[in-house]
Motif scaffolding. Structure first.
Motif, PDB file in Angstrom:
ATOM      1  N   ALA A   1      13.613  -6.489  54.563  1.00  0.00           N
ATOM      2  CA  ALA A   1      14.494  -5.711  55.434  1.00  0.00           C
ATOM      3  C   ALA A   1      15.309  -4.680  54.659  1.00  0.00           C
ATOM      4  O   ALA A   1      16.181  -4.025  55.229  1.00  0.00           O
ATOM      5  CB  ALA A   1      15.431  -6.642  56.198  1.00  0.00           C
ATOM      6  N   SER A   2      15.045  -4.521  53.363  1.00  0.00           N
ATOM      7  CA  SER A   2      15.814  -3.561  52.570  1.00  0.00           C
ATOM      8  C   SER A   2      15.643  -2.134  53.093  1.00  0.00           C
ATOM      9  O   SER A   2      16.585  -1.336  53.066  1.00  0.00           O
ATOM     10  CB  SER A   2      15.409  -3.643  51.098  1.00  0.00           C
ATOM     11  N   LEU A   3      14.437  -1.804  53.595  1.00  0.00           N
ATOM     12  CA  LEU A   3      14.234  -0.468  54.175  1.00  0.00           C
ATOM     13  C   LEU A   3      15.040  -0.309  55.451  1.00  0.00           C
ATOM     14  O   LEU A   3      15.570   0.772  55.742  1.00  0.00           O
ATOM     15  CB  LEU A   3      12.745  -0.239  54.444  1.00  0.00           C
ATOM     16  N   TRP A   4      15.129  -1.381  56.223  1.00  0.00           N
ATOM     17  CA  TRP A   4      15.949  -1.332  57.437  1.00  0.00           C
ATOM     18  C   TRP A   4      17.414  -1.093  57.072  1.00  0.00           C
ATOM     19  O   TRP A   4      18.107  -0.315  57.736  1.00  0.00           O
ATOM     20  CB  TRP A   4      15.789  -2.637  58.208  1.00  0.00           C
ATOM     21  N   LEU A   5      17.867  -1.748  56.014  1.00  0.00           N
ATOM     22  CA  LEU A   5      19.245  -1.550  55.572  1.00  0.00           C
ATOM     23  C   LEU A   5      19.462  -0.105  55.120  1.00  0.00           C
ATOM     24  O   LEU A   5      20.524   0.490  55.367  1.00  0.00           O
ATOM     25  CB  LEU A   5      19.565  -2.514  54.430  1.00  0.00           C
ATOM     26  N   LEU A   6      18.441   0.498  54.492  1.00  0.00           N
ATOM     27  CA  LEU A   6      18.530   1.907  54.107  1.00  0.00           C
ATOM     28  C   LEU A   6      18.698   2.785  55.341  1.00  0.00           C
ATOM     29  O   LEU A   6      19.469   3.758  55.332  1.00  0.00           O
ATOM     30  CB  LEU A   6      17.280   2.311  53.324  1.00  0.00           C
ATOM     31  N   LEU A   7      17.989   2.433  56.420  1.00  0.00           N
ATOM     32  CA  LEU A   7      18.125   3.181  57.666  1.00  0.00           C
ATOM     33  C   LEU A   7      19.563   3.124  58.176  1.00  0.00           C
ATOM     34  O   LEU A   7      20.108   4.131  58.653  1.00  0.00           O
ATOM     35  CB  LEU A   7      17.161   2.607  58.716  1.00  0.00           C
ATOM     36  N   TRP A   8      20.183   1.951  58.084  1.00  0.00           N
ATOM     37  CA  TRP A   8      21.580   1.824  58.501  1.00  0.00           C
ATOM     38  C   TRP A   8      22.477   2.738  57.662  1.00  0.00           C
ATOM     39  O   TRP A   8      23.420   3.350  58.179  1.00  0.00           O
ATOM     40  CB  TRP A   8      22.037   0.367  58.341  1.00  0.00           C
ATOM     41  N   ARG A   9      22.199   2.822  56.382  1.00  0.00           N
ATOM     42  CA  ARG A   9      23.023   3.660  55.511  1.00  0.00           C
ATOM     43  C   ARG A   9      22.855   5.144  55.847  1.00  0.00           C
ATOM     44  O   ARG A   9      23.824   5.910  55.843  1.00  0.00           O
ATOM     45  CB  ARG A   9      22.656   3.384  54.053  1.00  0.00           C
ATOM     46  N   VAL A  10      21.616   5.530  56.136  1.00  0.00           N
ATOM     47  CA  VAL A  10      21.374   6.908  56.564  1.00  0.00           C
ATOM     48  C   VAL A  10      22.119   7.186  57.862  1.00  0.00           C
ATOM     49  O   VAL A  10      22.738   8.253  58.041  1.00  0.00           O
ATOM     50  CB  VAL A  10      19.860   7.160  56.739  1.00  0.00           C
ATOM     51  N   ASN A  11      22.075   6.222  58.756  1.00  0.00           N
ATOM     52  CA  ASN A  11      22.743   6.382  60.046  1.00  0.00           C
ATOM     53  C   ASN A  11      24.251   6.539  59.854  1.00  0.00           C
ATOM     54  O   ASN A  11      24.904   7.337  60.536  1.00  0.00           O
ATOM     55  CB  ASN A  11      22.448   5.172  60.927  1.00  0.00           C
ATOM     56  N   LEU A  12      24.820   5.770  58.930  1.00  0.00           N
ATOM     57  CA  LEU A  12      26.249   5.892  58.652  1.00  0.00           C
ATOM     58  C   LEU A  12      26.583   7.292  58.149  1.00  0.00           C
ATOM     59  O   LEU A  12      27.548   7.923  58.606  1.00  0.00           O
ATOM     60  CB  LEU A  12      26.667   4.848  57.613  1.00  0.00           C
TER      61      LEU A  12
ATOM     62  N   TRP B   1      22.453  19.801  67.977  1.00  0.00           N
ATOM     63  CA  TRP B   1      21.612  19.072  68.929  1.00  0.00           C
ATOM     64  C   TRP B   1      20.655  18.124  68.200  1.00  0.00           C
ATOM     65  O   TRP B   1      20.485  16.963  68.578  1.00  0.00           O
ATOM     66  CB  TRP B   1      20.791  20.055  69.780  1.00  0.00           C
ATOM     67  N   LEU B   2      20.014  18.655  67.158  1.00  0.00           N
ATOM     68  CA  LEU B   2      19.088  17.818  66.403  1.00  0.00           C
ATOM     69  C   LEU B   2      19.815  16.631  65.758  1.00  0.00           C
ATOM     70  O   LEU B   2      19.293  15.506  65.716  1.00  0.00           O
ATOM     71  CB  LEU B   2      18.386  18.643  65.321  1.00  0.00           C
ATOM     72  N   LEU B   3      21.029  16.889  65.237  1.00  0.00           N
ATOM     73  CA  LEU B   3      21.794  15.809  64.626  1.00  0.00           C
ATOM     74  C   LEU B   3      22.145  14.738  65.653  1.00  0.00           C
ATOM     75  O   LEU B   3      21.953  13.538  65.408  1.00  0.00           O
ATOM     76  CB  LEU B   3      23.065  16.365  63.981  1.00  0.00           C
ATOM     77  N   ALA B   4      22.642  15.169  66.807  1.00  0.00           N
ATOM     78  CA  ALA B   4      23.028  14.206  67.841  1.00  0.00           C
ATOM     79  C   ALA B   4      21.820  13.403  68.312  1.00  0.00           C
ATOM     80  O   ALA B   4      21.888  12.177  68.480  1.00  0.00           O
ATOM     81  CB  ALA B   4      23.670  14.938  69.013  1.00  0.00           C
ATOM     82  N   THR B   5      20.707  14.126  68.513  1.00  0.00           N
ATOM     83  CA  THR B   5      19.498  13.437  68.959  1.00  0.00           C
ATOM     84  C   THR B   5      18.968  12.509  67.868  1.00  0.00           C
ATOM     85  O   THR B   5      18.521  11.391  68.137  1.00  0.00           O
ATOM     86  CB  THR B   5      18.420  14.458  69.356  1.00  0.00           C
ATOM     87  N   GLY B   6      19.025  12.980  66.608  1.00  0.00           N
ATOM     88  CA  GLY B   6      18.557  12.152  65.500  1.00  0.00           C
ATOM     89  C   GLY B   6      19.345  10.861  65.377  1.00  0.00           C
ATOM     90  O   GLY B   6      18.769   9.785  65.126  1.00  0.00           O
ATOM     91  N   ILE B   7      20.664  10.939  65.545  1.00  0.00           N
ATOM     92  CA  ILE B   7      21.489   9.722  65.485  1.00  0.00           C
ATOM     93  C   ILE B   7      21.082   8.760  66.591  1.00  0.00           C
ATOM     94  O   ILE B   7      20.948   7.553  66.371  1.00  0.00           O
ATOM     95  CB  ILE B   7      22.987  10.079  65.589  1.00  0.00           C
ATOM     96  N   ALA B   8      20.869   9.308  67.796  1.00  0.00           N
ATOM     97  CA  ALA B   8      20.465   8.454  68.911  1.00  0.00           C
ATOM     98  C   ALA B   8      19.122   7.784  68.640  1.00  0.00           C
ATOM     99  O   ALA B   8      18.933   6.598  68.915  1.00  0.00           O
ATOM    100  CB  ALA B   8      20.402   9.279  70.195  1.00  0.00           C
TER     101      ALA B   8
ATOM    102  N   LEU C   1      29.789   8.135  68.866  1.00  0.00           N
ATOM    103  CA  LEU C   1      30.368   6.882  69.341  1.00  0.00           C
ATOM    104  C   LEU C   1      29.356   5.740  69.319  1.00  0.00           C
ATOM    105  O   LEU C   1      29.688   4.606  68.957  1.00  0.00           O
ATOM    106  CB  LEU C   1      30.922   7.069  70.756  1.00  0.00           C
ATOM    107  N   SER C   2      28.108   6.051  69.731  1.00  0.00           N
ATOM    108  CA  SER C   2      27.094   4.996  69.725  1.00  0.00           C
ATOM    109  C   SER C   2      26.797   4.536  68.303  1.00  0.00           C
ATOM    110  O   SER C   2      26.640   3.346  68.029  1.00  0.00           O
ATOM    111  CB  SER C   2      25.813   5.468  70.423  1.00  0.00           C
ATOM    112  N   GLY C   3      26.736   5.519  67.365  1.00  0.00           N
ATOM    113  CA  GLY C   3      26.519   5.141  65.978  1.00  0.00           C
ATOM    114  C   GLY C   3      27.677   4.347  65.417  1.00  0.00           C
ATOM    115  O   GLY C   3      27.494   3.347  64.719  1.00  0.00           O
ATOM    116  N   LEU C   4      28.901   4.786  65.746  1.00  0.00           N
ATOM    117  CA  LEU C   4      30.079   4.074  65.258  1.00  0.00           C
ATOM    118  C   LEU C   4      30.167   2.668  65.843  1.00  0.00           C
ATOM    119  O   LEU C   4      30.621   1.734  65.167  1.00  0.00           O
ATOM    120  CB  LEU C   4      31.347   4.870  65.598  1.00  0.00           C
ATOM    121  N   ALA C   5      29.721   2.510  67.101  1.00  0.00           N
ATOM    122  CA  ALA C   5      29.755   1.187  67.730  1.00  0.00           C
ATOM    123  C   ALA C   5      28.855   0.204  66.977  1.00  0.00           C
ATOM    124  O   ALA C   5      29.245  -0.933  66.699  1.00  0.00           O
ATOM    125  CB  ALA C   5      29.325   1.286  69.190  1.00  0.00           C
TER     126      ALA C   5
END
Length: 648
Positions: free
Chosen positions: A589-600, A552-559, A629-633
């Motif tokens: 924006a390098s920190l933002w890019l790090l967020l994308w990598r964490v999200n992946l 649950w925490l993982l799914a919510t965290g991704i969202a 699916l939302s993360g993959l999109a």
């Protein structure tokens, strides 16, 4: 019977189209609705005036030329307005330029009049040649030999010429001398004793011709990036561009950050040109007319045209070292914004008017053997001409040839402010200064950090011009000139993270061609709301087993990360120079890019957990699937528009 014949003849005469006046024609004007869009918050008065198409013929038909008076902010404007006689080209529309000058400093004391040159967009007739421009654009989509490309444009020009002539248009009269006479006619019609003329590039040439022919009606002039009539422009195209490029290379080397980041800029520029000539770059753009996606095949000679266009504007000059180095590194996508804007400019003028003026007063006086000899001194630039087909088109256009006096330097004692840009790739600062030297009451200023058309880019240039027009008897104060902001070259890492993501997203969304980015964002928001709501309900009712808390925490965290990344990206975009966004994201924006990598990483973990939950037959699989699916999109959107996953 004779009476009947007389009546029939009379009716026939009365119903004939009034294309040609049988009486000597005299200029006149009338106020009308404005033919172009008018910005809100300003007062604009528009009209048309009529002048003979051919002043040497007493039976010449009249042509209609529009003008627009942008009213002064003063309740009692001074009686000598500022006049914008052309937006350059030749062939550019003055009236379309009005919107950019609603905040002009000239308006504090004077009205500002915009005059559409004969043959241009809103004039009647307008010498449009869309098929020629389509052929010019089409040539950038092929790898045809230069001779074939010229033939394609010449064939289209022949058709356009025949169509214009069939309308009764006299192509020999659409030139600078006739346009100067049109200006003088308007001055007299509107009742001004004198006015002040401002002109950039070709428009400066028109102002110079008016100074020579009608000096009494001119109080002062501002000349910017002068198309000097005494210079054979086509012969000097390559040396002038080479001078601008050498300035770029030298200034980058002298700049601590640019020199350190790009120590071999000139060598890499030459390599980029050679590579592209051997293997053209495929660049996708939107066709400026059909609005359909089209693939350009750009050779090295085509890239030179793009770099030439980028040298016009201060805001793109500072990106040029970065662009060259990215091309050298194999990142062809970096040229997309430059190609889109640069090649769209093909359609920005009345092409027939351009040929009529150029073929009348410029091409006949250029020696193209000399042009090739001068160009050969710069091997990488040897094939450069802003338009490769103009000499061949002029051979068939039928524009006549100007008197030799039109290619001589203009001498005058009319007060003049003359401005030149350090990086100007088309009207060399040297030639602009040479024009100023012939004007005995002139003040010449070379502005560093700028290219072509300085008044359109520099608040300082506008301050100088406004101060000069206010009092042409003395040099304007130079405070702003001494405090110009330096040109800060953009470098990879320190200033920009290269990615076409934002540019491509904006292109797709603006064209309403692809709703996938909006759908992905909407999915992320919906999933977050559902996730948070369901999680809260489960916790409140204590219906959440301990072994399900982690999923649950993982799914919510991704969202949450999906939504956070979208909101964060919005604020990055809103706070960043739009030109930079065309090439990438700010280095911040390098920190933002790090967020994308964490999200992946989390999304990939969620996919593995999905398998486990599926085996457990847990209802939690639905929520985890939605988050994944939302993360993959969003990751799919990144990979499609950036060109790779954010880990790369």
């Amino acid at each position: 019977m004779k009476r009947l014949l007389f009546v029939v003849t009379l009716i026939t005469l009365l119903t004939l189209p009034r294309v040609v006046s049988a009486q000597p024609t005299a200029p006149r004007y009338e106020l009308t609705a404005c033919p172009m869009p008018v910005p809100t918050g300003v007062v604009v008065e528009c009209g048309y005036y009529e002048v003979p198409e051919n002043r040497t013929r007493p039976d010449s038909r009249l042509i209609r030329l529009p003008f627009a008076i942008l009213k002064s902010q003063s309740a009692s404007p001074l009686p000598d307005p500022v006049v914008f006689p052309s937006s350059g080209g030749p062939g550019g529309s003055s009236l379309d330029s009005l919107a950019a000058y609603t905040g002009s400093l000239y308006l504090r004391e004077r009205d500002f009049i915009f005059v559409e040159q004969r043959g241009n967009k809103y004039a009647q007739p307008a010498l449009d040649c869309l098929d020629v421009q389509m052929a010019m654009f089409a040539n950038f989509t092929t790898n045809d030999a230069r001779e074939i490309e010229i033939e394609r444009e010449v064939a289209a020009a022949e058709v356009c010429r025949d169509q214009l002539v069939a309308q009764g248009i006299d192509l020999t009269t659409y030139n600078t001398v006739e346009s100067a006479a049109d200006l003088e006619a308007l001055r007299q019609l509107l009742g001004y004793e004198q006015w002040n003329l401002v002109g950039t590039s070709y428009a400066a040439r028109l102002v110079l011709a008016t100074m020579r022919l009608y000096p009494d009606g001119i109080r002062s002039v501002v000349l910017d990036s002068v198309d000097n009539p005494a210079v054979n422009m086509y012969e000097q195209n390559v040396p002038t561009l080479a001078q601008a490029l050498n300035t770029l290379f030298a200034n980058c080397a002298a700049d601590a950050e640019c020199g350190a980041a790009y120590p071999k800029l000139e060598v890499h520029f030459q390599t980029v040109i050679d590579r592209a000539n051997a293997e053209p770059l495929a660049i996708r753009v939107t066709h400026p007319v059909t609005e359909e996606p089209v693939m350009l095949n750009l050779m090295g000679d085509d890239l030179i045209i793009g770099i030439f266009n980028a040298l016009y504007q201060r805001n793109t000059i500072r990106f040029l070292p970065f662009i060259i180095e990215e091309l050298y590194a194999g990142n062809a996508s970096v040229i997309e914004p430059v190609a889109q804007v640069g090649f769209s400019n093909i359609f920005s003028r009345a092409q027939g008017m351009h040929y009529s003026a150029e073929c009348h007063e410029e091409i006949p006086f250029n020696d193209f053997e000399q042009q090739r000899a001068l160009a050969s001194q710069y091997p990488k630039l040897a094939n450069f001409l802003p338009s490769i087909s103009v000499p061949a088109i002029c051979a068939i256009w039928g524009a006549g040839t100007a008197d030799a006096v039109e290619t001589e330097a203009v001498t005058s004692d009319i007060p003049a402010l003359v401005l030149a840009g350090e990086y100007d790739p088309i009207t060399s600062p040297t030639f602009t200064q040479a024009a100023a030297n012939q004007l005995s009451s002139s003040y010449f200023y070379l502005l560093p950090y700028f290219g072509h058309g300085i008044q359109d880019q520099s608040s300082c240039a506008n301050q100088l011009a406004a101060a000069f027009i206010s009092d042409p008897s003395r040099a304007p104060a130079l405070d702003c000139l001494q405090n110009l902001s330096p040109l800060n070259f953009v470098t990879t890492g320190a200033d920009i993270l290269p990615t076409p993501l934002i540019y491509r997203l904006n292109r797709e969304i603006s064209a309403s061609r692809n709703i996938a980015p909006i759908a992905a964002a909407a999915l992320a928001v919906i999933v977050l709301i559902v996730q948070l709501g369901a999680f809260a309900v489960r916790l409140a009712t204590r219906r959440l087993a301990r072994w399900l808390i982690a999923p649950w925490l993982l799914a919510t965290g991704i969202a949450v990360l999906n939504l956070l990344s979208l909101v964060w990206l919005y604020f990055i975009v809103a706070d960043t120079d739009v030109t930079l966004l065309g090439f990438g994201l700010p280095s911040s924006a390098s920190l933002w890019l790090l967020l994308w990598r964490v999200n992946l990483a989390l999304t990939l973990i969620a996919v593995l957990i999905l398998v486990w939950l599926w085996l457990k037959r847990s209802t939690m699989v639905v929520m985890t699937l939605a988050s994944a699916l939302s993360g993959l999109a969003l990751l799919l959107i990144w990979s499609l528009y950036h060109g790779s996953l954010p880990l790369i």
